[in-house]
Write an enzyme that holds these catalytic residues in place. Structure first.
Site, PDB file in Angstrom:
ATOM      1  N   GLY A  13       1.014  -1.224  -0.013  1.00 21.26           N
ATOM      2  CA  GLY A  13       0.047  -0.022  -0.065  1.00 21.26           C
ATOM      3  C   GLY A  13       1.017   1.076  -0.012  1.00 21.26           C
ATOM      4  O   GLY A  13       0.619   2.223  -0.778  1.00 21.26           O
ATOM      5  N   ARG A  81       2.539 -13.524   2.649  1.00 23.32           N
ATOM      6  CA  ARG A  81       3.155 -14.842   2.665  1.00 23.32           C
ATOM      7  C   ARG A  81       4.634 -15.014   3.235  1.00 23.32           C
ATOM      8  O   ARG A  81       5.361 -13.895   3.163  1.00 23.32           O
ATOM      9  CB  ARG A  81       2.969 -15.698   1.459  1.00 23.32           C
ATOM     10  N   HIS A 174      -3.035 -16.033 -10.220  1.00 19.52           N
ATOM     11  CA  HIS A 174      -1.768 -15.591  -9.984  1.00 19.52           C
ATOM     12  C   HIS A 174      -1.155 -16.309  -8.842  1.00 19.52           C
ATOM     13  O   HIS A 174      -1.262 -16.220  -7.832  1.00 19.52           O
ATOM     14  CB  HIS A 174      -2.160 -14.059  -8.982  1.00 19.52           C
TER      15      HIS A 174
HETATM   16  N1  APR Z   1      -8.150  -2.447   7.356  1.00 12.84           N
HETATM   17  C1  APR Z   1      -7.244  -1.863   6.871  1.00 12.84           C
HETATM   18  N2  APR Z   1      -6.132  -2.294   6.778  1.00 12.84           N
HETATM   19  C2  APR Z   1      -5.761  -3.532   7.201  1.00 12.84           C
HETATM   20  C3  APR Z   1      -6.645  -4.255   7.674  1.00 12.84           C
HETATM   21  C4  APR Z   1      -8.231  -4.161   7.683  1.00 12.84           C
HETATM   22  N3  APR Z   1      -9.219  -4.589   8.058  1.00 12.84           N
HETATM   23  N4  APR Z   1      -6.184  -5.548   7.843  1.00 12.84           N
HETATM   24  C5  APR Z   1      -4.981  -5.643   7.939  1.00 12.84           C
HETATM   25  N5  APR Z   1      -4.772  -4.031   7.191  1.00 12.84           N
HETATM   26  C6  APR Z   1      -3.283  -3.807   7.016  1.00 12.84           C
HETATM   27  C7  APR Z   1      -2.183  -4.078   7.959  1.00 12.84           C
HETATM   28  O1  APR Z   1      -2.472  -3.428   9.202  1.00 12.84           O
HETATM   29  C8  APR Z   1      -0.909  -3.839   7.244  1.00 12.84           C
HETATM   30  O2  APR Z   1      -0.498  -2.571   7.591  1.00 12.84           O
HETATM   31  O3  APR Z   1      -2.865  -4.439   5.804  1.00 12.84           O
HETATM   32  C9  APR Z   1      -1.634  -4.104   5.946  1.00 12.84           C
HETATM   33  C10 APR Z   1      -0.816  -5.108   5.061  1.00 12.84           C
HETATM   34  O4  APR Z   1       0.717  -4.799   4.849  1.00 12.84           O
HETATM   35  P1  APR Z   1       1.804  -5.721   5.037  1.00 12.84           P
HETATM   36  O5  APR Z   1       1.691  -6.744   6.162  1.00 12.84           O
HETATM   37  O6  APR Z   1       3.024  -5.105   4.762  1.00 12.84           O
HETATM   38  O7  APR Z   1       1.438  -6.705   3.537  1.00 12.84           O
HETATM   39  P2  APR Z   1       1.947  -6.394   2.229  1.00 12.84           P
HETATM   40  O8  APR Z   1       3.320  -6.831   1.848  1.00 12.84           O
HETATM   41  O9  APR Z   1       1.597  -5.013   1.894  1.00 12.84           O
HETATM   42  O10 APR Z   1       1.028  -7.178   1.202  1.00 12.84           O
HETATM   43  C11 APR Z   1      -0.387  -6.875   1.524  1.00 12.84           C
HETATM   44  O11 APR Z   1      -0.825  -7.435  -0.755  1.00 12.84           O
HETATM   45  O12 APR Z   1       0.671  -8.621  -2.415  1.00 12.84           O
HETATM   46  C12 APR Z   1      -0.285  -8.892  -1.350  1.00 12.84           C
HETATM   47  O13 APR Z   1       0.162 -11.302  -0.731  1.00 12.84           O
HETATM   48  C13 APR Z   1       0.233  -9.623  -0.462  1.00 12.84           C
HETATM   49  O14 APR Z   1      -1.954 -10.277   0.675  1.00 12.84           O
HETATM   50  C14 APR Z   1      -1.041  -9.454   0.601  1.00 12.84           C
HETATM   51  C15 APR Z   1      -1.265  -7.962   0.400  1.00 12.84           C
END
Ligand code: APR
Length: 309
Positions: A13, A81, A174
């Site tokens: 994000g 993952r 994917h």
């Molecule tokens: N609402 C908003 N944000 C949320 C929620 C929710 N209900 N639940 C989790 N999050 C946020 C988390 O707090 C975290 O900051 O989503 C974010 C996910 O970030 P990361 O753990 O850094 O994961 P990231 O590498 O960004 O991947 C996110 O994208 O490519 C795909 O497989 C990957 O499913 C994963 C997603």
């Protein structure tokens, strides 16, 4: 100016927010459930603006009210993952997160286009399509832009030719059964076989399929985000600029490629309304069989899904 909300301020994000601010031309809202996370990241990005010369029109928040009337909502919320996991292993935990996000986003931005990033991508796109009630044109999963970008990179590394001259087509889910289509890929208009041996092509196809897992094995604590972020921004720009550009994307199929009631990676034309058209390529028996294997994997993941009431 279009309004783009990005849900989830983790690696994917916040990388999308960065690319979007550098590209300019849109107002960015970054939201995370963790209080302060998106606010802090956006403050940092805004402060980079005067130095790097990019846009500063951005908001970090935990309040969905700030996402109201978005033109595009990019959903990255979910768990990434770890080594040894497939994208499919994330299905249950991420389905509950995506369901919660859709519930908040949709009533506030009823005309938005949803761009899904959360894995397992095709199943999460299907879930978003079903729960949002949006027409299929406005629920799109990003996967093929990334997968075909990876394939271009590996061909460029193997041939020494600029990736700008390399065009690749990767269809299907994917996942490990994605379908890099060698016959629909070319280098400067010439078939891959003009520059590469069969053995090299097979190696490139295998590395493309494994591209995400290869990075996970190095990172150990998460998955890729620079190339996924760039892919999302490329699609967002095609939508914002009404570019009518062709990209592979996961969309809800209604009989195309002999499939229905599934989100699956196919070539589409993207414009301001979202998916303007699904393009059906003519496939040979071997390619069709590869698509069937990919379809089977997605349907097994979808079947394992149980939503919390
Ligand atoms: N609402 C908003 N944000 C949320 C929620 C929710 N209900 N639940 C989790 N999050 C946020 C988390 O707090 C975290 O900051 O989503 C974010 C996910 O970030 P990361 O753990 O850094 O994961 P990231 O590498 O960004 O991947 C996110 O994208 O490519 C795909 O497989 C990957 O499913 C994963 C997603």
């Amino acid at each position: 100016m279009s309004k783009v909300s990005i849900i989830g301020a983790g690696f994917v994000g916040s990388t999308i927010a960065h690319w979007a601010m550098v590209s300019g031309g849109c107002q960015v809202v970054l939201l995370d459930i963790v209080e302060g996370l998106a606010t802090g990241k956006i403050l940092d990005l805004i402060q980079a603006g005067p130095i790097a010369g990019h846009a500063v029109d951005a908001v970090g928040t935990s309040d969905y009210a700030d996402t109201a009337d978005s033109d595009l909502v990019i959903i990255t919320a979910g768990v990434a993952r770890k080594p040894g996991m497939t994208r499919e292993d994330l299905v249950q935990v991420n389905a509950n997160i995506v369901a919660a996000v859709i519930k908040e986003v949709v009533p506030r931005s009823p005309d938005a286009i949803l761009l899904m990033m959360t894995n397992p991508l095709d199943t999460m796109t299907y879930l978003a399509y079903k729960l949002s009630g949006f027409p299929r044109e406005r629920v799109i999963g990003q996967a093929g832009v990334l997968d075909s970008g990876r394939m271009r990179t590996f061909i460029a590394m193997e041939t020494g030719i600029s990736p700008h001259n390399i065009h690749t087509t990767v269809l299907g889910g994917h996942g490990d059964e994605m379908v890099p289509l060698v016959r629909y890929s070319n280098i400067g208009g010439m078939p891959l076989s003009y520059f590469l041996t069969d053995e090299q092509i097979a190696r490139i196809v295998a590395r493309t399929r494994d591209g995400g897992a290869e990075i996970v094995r190095y990172l150990k604590t998460g998955s890729a985000y620079y190339a996924p972020g760039a892919s999302a921004c490329r699609m967002a720009q095609a939508i914002a600029k009404d570019a009518h550009e062709i990209y592979p994307a996961s969309v809800f199929l209604q009989g195309e490629y002999g499939m229905s009631d599934i989100c699956f990676g196919v070539p589409v034309i993207l414009g301001r309304r979202g998916v303007e058209r699904v393009i059906e390529l003519e496939l040979n028996d071997e390619e069709r069989a590869a698509l069937r294997r990919s379809e089977y994997l997605i349907r097994s993941t979808m079947a394992s899904l149980k939503l919390e009431k």
